[in-house]
Design a protein around this motif. Structure first.
Motif, PDB file in Angstrom:
ATOM      1  N   MET A  70       0.845  -1.175   0.000  1.00  0.00           N
ATOM      2  CA  MET A  70       0.000   0.000   0.000  1.00  0.00           C
ATOM      3  C   MET A  70       0.893   1.241   0.000  1.00  0.00           C
ATOM      4  O   MET A  70       1.782   1.374   0.820  1.00  0.00           O
ATOM      5  N   LYS A  71       0.653   2.141  -0.920  1.00  0.00           N
ATOM      6  CA  LYS A  71       1.407   3.392  -0.973  1.00  0.00           C
ATOM      7  C   LYS A  71       0.581   4.487  -0.300  1.00  0.00           C
ATOM      8  O   LYS A  71      -0.553   4.746  -0.680  1.00  0.00           O
ATOM      9  N   HIS A 103      -0.884   8.999  12.498  1.00  0.00           N
ATOM     10  CA  HIS A 103      -0.245   9.155  11.194  1.00  0.00           C
ATOM     11  C   HIS A 103       1.036   8.326  11.179  1.00  0.00           C
ATOM     12  O   HIS A 103       1.562   7.962  12.231  1.00  0.00           O
ATOM     13  N   ARG A 104       1.544   8.035   9.993  1.00  0.00           N
ATOM     14  CA  ARG A 104       2.759   7.233   9.859  1.00  0.00           C
ATOM     15  C   ARG A 104       3.885   8.071   9.289  1.00  0.00           C
ATOM     16  O   ARG A 104       3.673   8.932   8.440  1.00  0.00           O
ATOM     17  N   LEU A 105       5.056   7.794   9.752  1.00  0.00           N
ATOM     18  CA  LEU A 105       6.255   8.449   9.259  1.00  0.00           C
ATOM     19  C   LEU A 105       6.608   7.849   7.902  1.00  0.00           C
ATOM     20  O   LEU A 105       6.668   6.624   7.756  1.00  0.00           O
ATOM     21  N   LEU A 106       6.802   8.696   6.890  1.00  0.00           N
ATOM     22  CA  LEU A 106       7.126   8.207   5.546  1.00  0.00           C
ATOM     23  C   LEU A 106       8.572   8.483   5.152  1.00  0.00           C
ATOM     24  O   LEU A 106       9.079   7.866   4.221  1.00  0.00           O
ATOM     25  N   THR A 107       9.225   9.428   5.823  1.00  0.00           N
ATOM     26  CA  THR A 107      10.648   9.690   5.594  1.00  0.00           C
ATOM     27  C   THR A 107      11.340   9.748   6.948  1.00  0.00           C
ATOM     28  O   THR A 107      10.731  10.141   7.950  1.00  0.00           O
ATOM     29  N   HIS A 108      12.600   9.363   6.964  1.00  0.00           N
ATOM     30  CA  HIS A 108      13.332   9.415   8.222  1.00  0.00           C
ATOM     31  C   HIS A 108      13.585  10.871   8.589  1.00  0.00           C
ATOM     32  O   HIS A 108      14.039  11.654   7.750  1.00  0.00           O
ATOM     33  N   ILE A 144       4.834  12.628   6.361  1.00  0.00           N
ATOM     34  CA  ILE A 144       4.006  11.709   7.139  1.00  0.00           C
ATOM     35  C   ILE A 144       2.801  11.334   6.283  1.00  0.00           C
ATOM     36  O   ILE A 144       2.518  11.973   5.266  1.00  0.00           O
ATOM     37  N   SER A 145       2.093  10.303   6.690  1.00  0.00           N
ATOM     38  CA  SER A 145       0.906   9.890   5.950  1.00  0.00           C
ATOM     39  C   SER A 145      -0.197  10.928   6.094  1.00  0.00           C
ATOM     40  O   SER A 145      -0.362  11.533   7.153  1.00  0.00           O
ATOM     41  N   LEU A 190      10.655  11.393  -1.729  1.00  0.00           N
ATOM     42  CA  LEU A 190       9.279  11.233  -2.226  1.00  0.00           C
ATOM     43  C   LEU A 190       9.241  10.538  -3.585  1.00  0.00           C
ATOM     44  O   LEU A 190       8.243   9.920  -3.932  1.00  0.00           O
ATOM     45  N   ASN A 191      10.315  10.675  -4.343  1.00  0.00           N
ATOM     46  CA  ASN A 191      10.385   9.995  -5.644  1.00  0.00           C
ATOM     47  C   ASN A 191      10.831   8.597  -5.427  1.00  0.00           C
ATOM     48  O   ASN A 191      10.538   7.626  -5.793  1.00  0.00           O
TER      49      ASN A 191
END
Length: 126
Positions: free
Chosen positions: A1-2, A47-52, A70-71, A125-126
């Motif tokens: 899931m993205k 929410h979820r962390l998407l980048t460190h 974040i998500s 993000l890419n």
């Protein structure tokens, strides 16, 4: 899931460059630590962390800018890995900031730090 991201940032370049493609929560007066704490608060709400938060080789005590993805969606269960990463990042940043002098940067250096932060989030993000 993205997961679709929201970008939390105090970086004007990130805002102006990404706001057409992503939701950007821009806080121009926020410190780097403020952005980390804001991310933590969102993560604690689901929410979820998407980048460190500490990606790249620039230490938190060396730059005023921070952009974190974040998500956009808020989940019922808190993601424990996201909590662990953001809490450890806040502790590390706090240690580094407290152990160093406050630096005053020229406009050119600030532009360079802004570009580095933007480049890191754009590539993540890419």
């Amino acid at each position: 899931m993205k997961l679709k991201p929201v970008i939390l940032t105090n970086n004007p370049l990130t805002k102006s460059s990404l706001e057409d493609k992503y939701d950007v929560l821009y806080k121009p007066q926020a410190s780097l630590m403020d952005i980390l704490i804001m991310a933590r608060d969102y993560i604690h709400r689901g929410h979820r962390l998407l980048t460190h938060p500490l990606m790249g080789s620039i230490k938190p005590n060396q730059t005023p800018y921070k952009s974190i993805a974040i998500s956009r969606d808020c989940f019922e269960e808190v993601d424990l890995l996201s909590v662990e990463i953001i809490e450890e990042s806040i502790l590390k940043a706090d240690q580094l900031i407290k152990s160093s002098k406050t630096l005053i940067y020229t406009d050119k250096v600030l532009r360079d730090f802004s570009l580095i932060d933007f480049d890191l989030i754009k590539n993540a993000l890419n």
